[in-house]
Design a protein around this motif. Structure first.
Motif, PDB file in Angstrom:
ATOM      1  N   ASP A   1     -24.989   9.951  34.938  1.00 20.34           N
ATOM      2  CA  ASP A   1     -25.820   9.058  35.758  1.00 20.34           C
ATOM      3  C   ASP A   1     -25.102   7.744  36.077  1.00 20.34           C
ATOM      4  O   ASP A   1     -23.981   7.545  35.651  1.00 20.34           O
ATOM      5  CB  ASP A   1     -27.166   8.801  35.074  1.00 20.34           C
TER       6      ASP A   1
ATOM      7  N   GLU B   1     -30.700  -0.194  38.043  1.00 22.80           N
ATOM      8  CA  GLU B   1     -31.882   0.655  38.096  1.00 22.80           C
ATOM      9  C   GLU B   1     -31.679   2.065  37.559  1.00 22.80           C
ATOM     10  O   GLU B   1     -32.425   2.526  36.717  1.00 22.80           O
ATOM     11  CB  GLU B   1     -32.440   0.695  39.522  1.00 22.80           C
ATOM     12  N   ASN B   2     -30.672   2.731  38.037  1.00 26.72           N
ATOM     13  CA  ASN B   2     -30.663   4.171  37.737  1.00 26.72           C
ATOM     14  C   ASN B   2     -29.301   4.711  37.351  1.00 26.72           C
ATOM     15  O   ASN B   2     -29.059   5.893  37.487  1.00 26.72           O
ATOM     16  CB  ASN B   2     -31.189   4.944  38.940  1.00 26.72           C
TER      17      ASN B   2
ATOM     18  N   SER C   1     -28.369  -0.816  42.142  1.00 26.97           N
ATOM     19  CA  SER C   1     -28.787   0.575  42.033  1.00 26.97           C
ATOM     20  C   SER C   1     -27.815   1.454  42.789  1.00 26.97           C
ATOM     21  O   SER C   1     -27.099   0.987  43.689  1.00 26.97           O
ATOM     22  CB  SER C   1     -30.202   0.748  42.588  1.00 26.97           C
TER      23      SER C   1
END
Lengths: 535, 234
Positions: A535, B57-58, B165
Motif C-alpha cells: 500500500d 491517507e492511504n 494521498s
C-alpha cells in the motif's frame, strides 16, 4: 649495576608457606560438576587430553592422548572441555577461606598460592602447626589432597610441597617443613628440569652439571657472565634464594547487594519501593570503587522456591533508577499479573556482571552528544511500557516476510539475538519475493477470499497446479466488497522446514485488484491469507 | 437592510474564523527538514517543516518516503503503534534502521508515549487514534512546535499542514499468471491546509532517499550524513 640489584646479601629472612593442590583443573571440574573423586574424567584442550582424574589415569588415560584414544582405553570416561576460567572461579572461595585464617595470600596460579609464614607460625605456635591448621581448614571444604611446603623461598617451598608426594608409609604427611637456612641442601638433589628452563638445562647437562646442587655450587658472577640474566635468576632459584617475594593480594570489594524481605512482598510497587534504597546503595558502592556496571544480573527468590535469574545489559551504564526498572521488568515479564505476583518475593540479589572503569564512561563537559538525550528519552518510555516495548529492528533472513524482521529491545546488543547476528545482507534467500518490498506486513496473516469467475474457490492441486484462474478478490476486513482481479501471478510454492513436524507447505501469490491495490497472498490448507500489502 | 445570505451571524463568524485559521501560517519561519525532492515539490513550503503535522491517507509507502528524507540525513525517527510496519521496505526506501525506534504496541497510552517521543526524535510516524480530542491534539501540536519535530499520521489528523494521498496506482511487471511486481507509478496528491492541492506523478524509485540528485555522486550518501541540530532544552 643490574647484577647488584639481582644479588642482595645472602640473608633470606622471609619464610614462605606454599599451598599446593595437585591436579587442580580436575579437582575444580569435579567440584563444579558435583562428581565424586572416583569418577573417570578427562579435560580436553584442542582435541587432546589436558588433565585426567586418578580413576581415569588408572585405566591408562594420560595427558596428550587424543580424545578417541582416551575413550577407547576407558570406556566410561566423562569428557569435558578444559576451561581455565573455571579453575580460577573454583579456587576463589578457597582463597577467601584462607584469607579468613591467615593474612597475606598471593595467588600464583589456580591450585597454588603463597603465604607469608612468619605471622601464622607465631600465632599458631610453629610452622608445622600453622601448616596443619591450613590442611584441616581445607579438608573442611572438601579439599583433602592439599599439600603444604614451608621453606626460605617460594621456589623451595613449592618443591617442598610437591616432595610430600614421595613420602611413604609412616612418614606420609602432607606437610614438609624445610628448616631455615637448609633450603639449598634441600634443593641440591633435584634435577635441572624443575627450573623449567629447557634450553639452559640441556646446556648445563652438556657441561656435566646434573642437579641443582651442582649448579648452585658455581660462582654467581660466572653464571651471570656466561648465561645472562635468565641464568643468574635460575642460579638464585637453585641456591634457595628466590628473587620473588610474596605480594599479598587485596581481597576484592563485595559489590553484590542482597535484600531479604520478611514477610514476603506480593505487590510490585511495594517491592520497588522497598528496593529503592538498596538500588541506591548498589550504584553508590560501585561509584565509590570507581566503577560503573554495564551488565547486571538480577536473581529473585520467591516464597514458593522459584528462582528468576536474568542478565540485563545497558547501552551506557546502570544508575539507581535503571536497576530498579530492571527488577520491576523482570517481575512483569514473567507473565505475572500486573500488580500481583504468583507468590511473594523473599529475596532480591543484584550482581554486577560486567563492570567498567568510571573514567571510560564519564560525561563530557558539554554532554556526550545527542545519543545521550535519546537514550534518556527512550529509557523513560521503557519505564512506561516495559523493556520489550521499545524496539529497534534489523532485517534478517527468512522465507516468510514476517520472519525477515527481527526486533531487538532498546539497550540489548544485536549480537545477543542469534537470528539477527546471522543476518547477512545481500545474500539471496531461497523463496525470496522479487521486486519492491511491501510496506505493510501483517503481524498475523488476515483471511481473504479469492474466487474464480463462477464463484468457486481457487485452489492448488496435489501437483502444484492452479485449479482455476482467480477472478474476484475480497480484501481483508470486508465480506462483501469484491474486487475484480486485474493481474496475478503464482503459485510460488514454499516448503519450509519439510523435515520438521512444525514445518509448513504453502503457495504464494501476487495479485493486483481493480482499485490498483497490490497484495501478497498465501494459500495454505485450502484457505487464503493476506501476508502483506503493497500500500 | 439585510443582505441575503448573512442572516445567521454566528455561522458567519465561524466561517470567518476558519478562513483566518487557514490563512494564518501555522509557523513562524519554520525550519525545513530534508525531504525527498519529488515529495518536496508538492508539499506546502517546499519541504517537510519542523513542528508541523502531516497526514497520509492511504499509503504506508508514502509515509515511509516522507520519513526517508530526514532519516537519510541522520535524524532519528520513530514509528509508534504500527505493528505491521515492514522494516525491510523502510530500509529499501533509505530509512536508516540504526536510527529507527519502533514502539508497535502502546497499551492504550498513545498520547503519553507520543508526547514522550516528541522530546526524543525528529520525526514520528503513527496512526492517530480516532478518539483524540481537539485539546489533546493542540497540546501535542504545541509540543511539536517547541521541539521542532514533525508528526506524520496515517489517517486523519486535526489541523495537519497537508494531507497526502495516493490517488492512482499503476503496477508493471505482473501479467495474468506470470511475471512479478516490478515497477510502480503512483500519483500523489497533497492538499494543503489552505485548500490548495498539488499532485505529482512519480515512480517508486523516485521515492527512495538514495535518488536524491545531490547525493547521487557519493556512495549511497552514507558519508554525507550530518546530524540535524535540534533544540534540546534541559
Amino acid at each position: 649495576m643490574s647484577l647488584q640489584a639481582l644479588t642482595p646479601p645472602l640473608k633470606s629472612a622471609t619464610r614462605i608457606m606454599m599451598l599446593w593442590s595437585p591436579d587442580w583443573p580436575i579437582t575444580a571440574a569435579l567440584r563444579e560438576l558435583d562428581l565424586s573423586a572416583a569418577t573417570p574424567l578427562a579435560l580436553i584442550d584442542r582435541g587432546e587430553v589436558f588433565a585426567c582424574s586418578p580413576a581415569a589415569r588408572a585405566e591408562g588415560v594420560k595427558r596428550g592422548l587424543r580424545v578417541r584414544e582416551a575413550q577407547a582405553r576407558c570406556t566410561d570416561l566423562i569428557v569435558k572441555h578444559y576451561d581455565p576460567d573455571q579453575d580460577v572461579r573454583v579456587f576463589e572461595p578457597v582463597i577467601a577461606v584462607i584469607e579468613k585464617i591467615m593474612p597475606g595470600v598471593q595467588l600464583i596460579r589456580p591450585g597454588l598460592c603463597a603465604i607469608h609464614a612468619q605471622g601464622p607460625s607465631r600465632y599458631y605456635g610453629g610452622e608445622p602447626k600453622a601448616a596443619s591448621v591450613l590442611i584441616t581448614t581445607l579438608a573442611s571444604l572438601g579439599l583433602t589432597t592439599a599439600r603444604v611446603g614451608v621453606a626460605d623461598s617460594p621456589f623451595a617451598a613449592e618443591h617442598a610441597a610437591r616432595a610430600t608426594e614421595v613420602l611413604e608409609g609412616a612418614e606420609k604427611d602432607p606437610i614438609w617443613v624445610v628448616p631455615p637456612g637448609e633450603s639449598p641442601q634441600f634443593l641440591s638433589t633435584f634435577p635441572l628440569d624443575v627450573l623449567e628452563e629447557p634450553k639452559l638445562a640441556v646446556l648445563l647437562r652438556r657441561l656435566g652439571i646434573r642437579t641443582l646442587g651442582d649448579f648452585a655450587a658455581l660462582d654467581a658472577c660466572d653464571i651471570r657472565n656466561r648465561f645472562g640474566v635468565e641464568g643468574a635468576r635460575a642460579h638464585r632459584k637453585a641456591s634457595g634464594l628466590d628473587h620473588r617475594s610474596v605480594v599479598a593480594r587485596k581481597p576484592p570489594v563485595e559489590l553484590d547487594v542482597v535484600v531479604d524481605f520478611e514477610p514476603a512482598l506480593v505487590r510490585i510497587d511495594q517491592l520497588a519501593f522497598a528496593f529503592r534504597t538498596a538500588a541506591d546503595r548498589f550504584v553508590e558502592r560501585l561509584r565509590a570503587t570507581g566503577l560503573v556496571c554495564t551488565a547486571l544480573r538480577v536473581v529473585m527468590h520467591s516464597e514458593s522456591g522459584e528462582v528468576s535469574d536474568r542478565l540485563w545489559r545497558h547501552p551506557r551504564w546502570f544508575d539507581a533508577d535503571d536497576v530498579l526498572d530492571r527488577v520491576r521488568w523482570q517481575l512483569q515479564g514473567g507473565g505475572l499479573i500486573e500488580h500481583g505476583l504468583q507468590s511473594g518475593i523473599t529475596r532480591v540479589h543484584t550482581i554486577p556482571a560486567t563492570v567498567e572503569d568510571l573514567g571510560d564512561h564519564a560525561d563530557g563537559l558539554w554532554g556526550t552528544g545527542p545519543e545521550e538525550s535519546i537514550h534518556h528519552g527512550l529509557a523513560r518510555v521503557q519505564s512506561m511500557l516495559g523493556h520489550v516495548a521499545v524496539l529497534t529492528a534489523v532485517v534478517a533472513g527468512g522465507r516468510m516476510l514476517k520472519d525477515r524482521r527481527v526486533f531487538i529491545p532498546w539497550g540489548d546488543s544485536p549480537t545477543s539475538h542469534p537470528t539477527a547476528a546471522k543476518s547477512e545482507q545481500g545474500i539471496p534467500w531461497p523463496g525470496n519475493v522479487p521486486g519492491p518490498a511491501p510496506a505493510t506486513v501483517f503481524d498475523e496473516p488476515l483471511e481473504v477470499l479469492v474466487v474464480d469467475a463462477a464463484g468457486r474457490s481457487v485452489d492448488v492441486d496435489a501437483r502444484g497446479m492452479l485449479t482455476n484462474a482467480p477472478a474476484l478478490f475480497t480484501p481483508p476486513g470486508t465480506t462483501t466488497g469484491q474486487h475484480a482481479v486485474q493481474h496475478w501471478a503464482g503459485p510460488w510454492p514454499i516448503n519450509e522446514r519439510w523435515w520438521d513436524s512444525s514445518g509448513r507447505a504453502l503457495n504464494r501469490f501476487q495479485l493486483v485488484d481493480d482499485t490498483g491495490a497490490a497484495w501478497l497472498l498465501l494459500l495454505e490448507d485450502h484457505r487464503w491469507w493476506a501476508e502483506a500489502s503493497y500500500d | 437592510m439585510l443582505v441575503p445570505g448573512t442572516a445567521s451571524q454566528p455561522e458567519h463568524g465561524l466561517g470567518l474564523q476558519e478562513k483566518i485559521n487557514q490563512m494564518q501560517g501555522s509557523r513562524l519561519g519554520s525550519r525545513r527538514l530534508p525531504t525527498i525532492p519529488s515529495l518536496g515539490r508538492i508539499l506546502p513550503g517546499g519541504a517537510l517543516l519542523a513542528g508541523a503535522a502531516y497526514s497520509v491517507e492511504n499509503s504506508t509507502t508514502l509515509a515511509m518516503a516522507l520519513l526517508a528524507g530526514p532519516s537519510g540525513s541522520g535524524a532519528w525517527c520513530s514509528v509508534i503503534g504500527i505493528p505491521d510496519f515492514n522494516v525491510e521496505a523502510a530500509a529499501n526506501l533509505g530509512i536508516d534502521l540504526d536510527r529507527l525506534i519502533l514502539i508497535p504496541h502502546l497499551d492504550g497510552q498513545w498520547l503519553a508515549v507520543t508526547a514522550a517521543m516528541v522530546d526524543v526524535v525528529s520525526i514520528i510516524l503513527t496512526i492517530a487514534p480516532a478518539t483524540i480530542t481537539g485539546s489533546d491534539a493542540a497540546r501535542l501540536r504545541a509540543r511539536l512546535r517547541q521541539r521542532g519535530a514533525a508528526l506524520i499520521t496515517i489517517g486523519a489528523w486535526p489541523q495537519s499542514e497537508a494531507v497526502l494521498s495516493v490517488s492512482e496506482n499503476t503496477w508493471g511487471g505482473l501479467g495474468t499468471g506470470s511475471g512479478h511486481l516490478q515497477t510502480r507509478r503512483l500519483k500523489v496528491t497533497a492538499k494543503g491546509h489552505n485548500g490548495r492541492s498539488r499532485s505529482s506523478e512519480l515512480s517508486h524509485a523516485e521515492l527512495r532517499q538514495s535518488m536524491w540528485p545531490q547525493l547521487s555522486g557519493s556512495d549511497n550518501g552514507k558519508n554525507d550524513r550530518h546530524f540535524i541540530p535540534r533544540v534540546v532544552s534541559a
